[in-house]
Design an enzyme around this catalytic site. Structure first.
Site, PDB file in Angstrom:
ATOM      1  N   GLU A  20     -22.229 -53.304   7.659  1.00  0.00           N
ATOM      2  CA  GLU A  20     -23.328 -53.470   8.605  1.00  0.00           C
ATOM      3  C   GLU A  20     -24.073 -54.760   8.289  1.00  0.00           C
ATOM      4  O   GLU A  20     -24.561 -54.943   7.162  1.00  0.00           O
ATOM      5  CB  GLU A  20     -24.290 -52.281   8.518  1.00  0.00           C
TER       6      GLU A  20
ATOM      7  N   HIS B 273     -24.638 -54.369   4.361  1.00  0.00           N
ATOM      8  CA  HIS B 273     -24.452 -53.028   3.830  1.00  0.00           C
ATOM      9  C   HIS B 273     -22.994 -52.603   3.851  1.00  0.00           C
ATOM     10  O   HIS B 273     -22.430 -52.322   4.898  1.00  0.00           O
ATOM     11  CB  HIS B 273     -25.310 -52.029   4.633  1.00  0.00           C
TER      12      HIS B 273
ATOM     13  N   ASN C  59     -25.895 -44.339   8.869  1.00  0.00           N
ATOM     14  CA  ASN C  59     -26.763 -43.273   8.376  1.00  0.00           C
ATOM     15  C   ASN C  59     -27.669 -42.717   9.469  1.00  0.00           C
ATOM     16  O   ASN C  59     -28.087 -41.558   9.396  1.00  0.00           O
ATOM     17  CB  ASN C  59     -27.594 -43.765   7.190  1.00  0.00           C
TER      18      ASN C  59
ATOM     19  N   SER D  80     -29.055 -49.516   1.613  1.00  0.00           N
ATOM     20  CA  SER D  80     -28.581 -48.552   2.608  1.00  0.00           C
ATOM     21  C   SER D  80     -29.723 -47.855   3.319  1.00  0.00           C
ATOM     22  O   SER D  80     -29.512 -47.242   4.364  1.00  0.00           O
ATOM     23  CB  SER D  80     -27.699 -47.492   1.930  1.00  0.00           C
TER      24      SER D  80
END
Length: 506
Positions: free
Chosen positions: A154, A142, A192, A121
């Site tokens: 992802e 991910h 993120n 991540s």
């Protein structure tokens, strides 16, 4: 339908690995689960099969399907057992050297045609693949916890990853019931990275003494429609997870001001006040429930002063109608009388700056945040200058609470609360488009599914107006002198022309 990968290996039997194994088996793949901790893979298998049994009990899975799923999932005791897999997904601890060593060993086990993927991540996919003989068959994959419920993955292309491999992984994600988004190998990938604005800007607002945690949470839920306020969210995810991510992305981007972390979370992390799981974070928890003080009631005044609304107020016609509907006497002269409550509605500027520049009596000036259509919001937010008289603040509070709508009165702040947070979110997303981290459409999908925002960040920009977002940022930068608020060129050009942020021509 033929599944893209018929036999896969999952390394790591923690919650993430178990979740990946579960949805892969449900997609029709044979799944081998392995963990270096003795017995962990078997416990992981039992946890997944127990989950399937619960689904059958609830009528969400029939007995035949449940029995078939159980036959597809196997616990194995070493990576050597993964030799026949055509895809292996790693979901172990976030440590670069551990992952590198794992894939170096794995490359000698699997066939030359097997695809290797990391669920990292926060680490660079390119850096993990750097020691591999065939980095072109390696990619980031991910998933988000809990994997069966978080319907986005992802797909991350490293520097040498073959594009066709990413397309195969994306197709497999769809077979597993997920939406696949493509991203370049940049810090934080999409979710993120895009999520940096919400919490960090709220922390800056608190650090300036503008409002407390609960007030900021209430404002962002009631005005902008977020499901959780930023401090509720950080308590849920826990600071031992969220603060290191803040620091990691900030440092990976070489101290980019837009991602600057806060000493507030660093101190609470050091004190062990991590959130719900420790019983104390930004809130204190009793039996899992946050202890939040009730809001003070709005003042009730028998008489109100006349109201004069600045000609430069945002949404001035709407504000005038609102004040009239609430029963105030509105002054229509070019300047306010000596007894009038002066109302301003700035975008990005603080109330003090507006009062000083327009030469208004700061002791009688109160600002209201009019970025959001009043009919679409459950809360109004007011702020005075440091000189605003208490009777004028209370008069404004009483006026705007007359119809029963909630009102928050905060200290002076450029952009109040909602303007600051929304503009920061939109600006970071715009700069991701500028950097070509991903496509605008994939960014919207990833954020909606990965963060649960009411809209994607670009759709937020369109909803509240790209030109308004640009004005808020320009004015925030003027008030604070902080490069954090400099507008992305991508937003600056579209905002200047009034173009949509979501409908983008190639």
């Amino acid at each position: 339908m033929t599944v893209t990968f018929s036999k896969i290996g999952v390394i790591g039997a923690g919650a993430m690995g178990r979740g990946i194994a579960q949805i892969a088996a449900q997609a029709g793949s044979e799944v081998l689960l392995v963990d270096n901790q003795p017995g962990a893979a078997q416990r992981g298998l039992e946890a997944v099969t127990a989950q399937w049994a619960k689904l059958e009990e609830k009528g969400k899975l029939d007995a035949v399907t449940q029995a078939a799923l159980v036959t597809r999932l196997h616990a194995v005791d070493s990576m050597q057992a993964l030799a026949s897999c055509d895809l292996v997904i790693e979901a172990v601890v976030e440590n670069l050297e551990i992952k590198r060593a794992l894939f170096h060993e794995l490359e000698s086990v699997v066939s030359p045609s097997a695809v290797l993927a990391t669920n990292t991540s926060s680490l660079s996919v390119t850096a993990i693949a750097a020691g591999l003989a065939r980095p072109e068959r390696f990619a980031g994959y991910h998933f988000f916890n809990p994997v069966p419920l978080m319907k986005v993955v992802e797909v991350v292309a490293g520097f040498k990853t073959e594009r066709a491999l990413c397309e195969r992984l994306a197709a497999y994600a769809v077979q597993m019931g997920h939406s696949a988004v493509h991203t370049q190998d940049t810090p934080g990938f999409i979710v993120n990275h895009a999520g940096r604005g919400y919490g960090t800007e709220a922390l800056r607002i608190v650090s300036e003494g503008v409002a407390d945690f609960a007030t900021i949470d209430r404002i962002l839920k009631d005005q902008a429609g977020f499901r959780l306020g930023p401090f509720e969210l950080m308590d849920l995810t826990a600071l031992d997870v969220s603060h290191p991510v803040m620091e990691s992305i900030y440092h990976q981007y070489y101290e980019e001001p837009r991602f600057r972390p806060s000493v507030i979370t660093a101190q609470r992390l050091a004190a062990g006040a991590l959130g719900r799981k420790t019983g104390e974070g930004f809130y204190r928890y009793v039996d899992g429930a946050a202890q939040v003080a009730a809001e003070a009631p709005a003042p009730v005044l028998e008489t109100l002063p006349p109201v004069w609304v600045s000609p430069r107020a945002a949404r001035r016609p709407e504000l005038l109608r609102l004040v009239h509907q609430l029963g105030a006497h509105i002054e229509t002269g070019p300047t306010p009388s000596p007894a009038a409550l002066i109302l301003v509605a700035p975008l990005g500027f603080d109330v003090t700056t507006v009062a000083a520049v327009d030469r208004m009596d700061a002791t009688r000036t109160v600002g209201i945040d009019m970025l959001v259509d009043d009919a679409a919001t459950k809360r109004r937010v007011l702020a005075g200058t440091p000189a605003t008289r208490r009777d004028m603040r209370e008069a404004a509070h009483a006026l705007f609470a007359r119809d029963g709508k909630a009102v928050s009165v905060i200290r002076d702040s450029g952009g109040f609360v909602t303007q600051r947070v929304l503009a920061t979110i939109v600006n970071i997303a715009s700069d991701m488009c500028q950097q070509q981290v991903c496509s605008p459409s994939d960014l919207e999908t990833a954020v909606r599914l990965g963060l649960g925002y009411p809209q994607g960040p670009l759709a937020m920009g369109d909803l509240y107006g790209p030109t308004n977002m640009l004005e808020v940022l320009f004015n925030l930068q003027t008030v604070y002198g902080d490069p954090r608020y400099r507008p992305s060129p991508w937003l600056r050009r579209r905002g200047a022309l009034g173009l949509s942020l979501t409908h983008v021509e190639d």
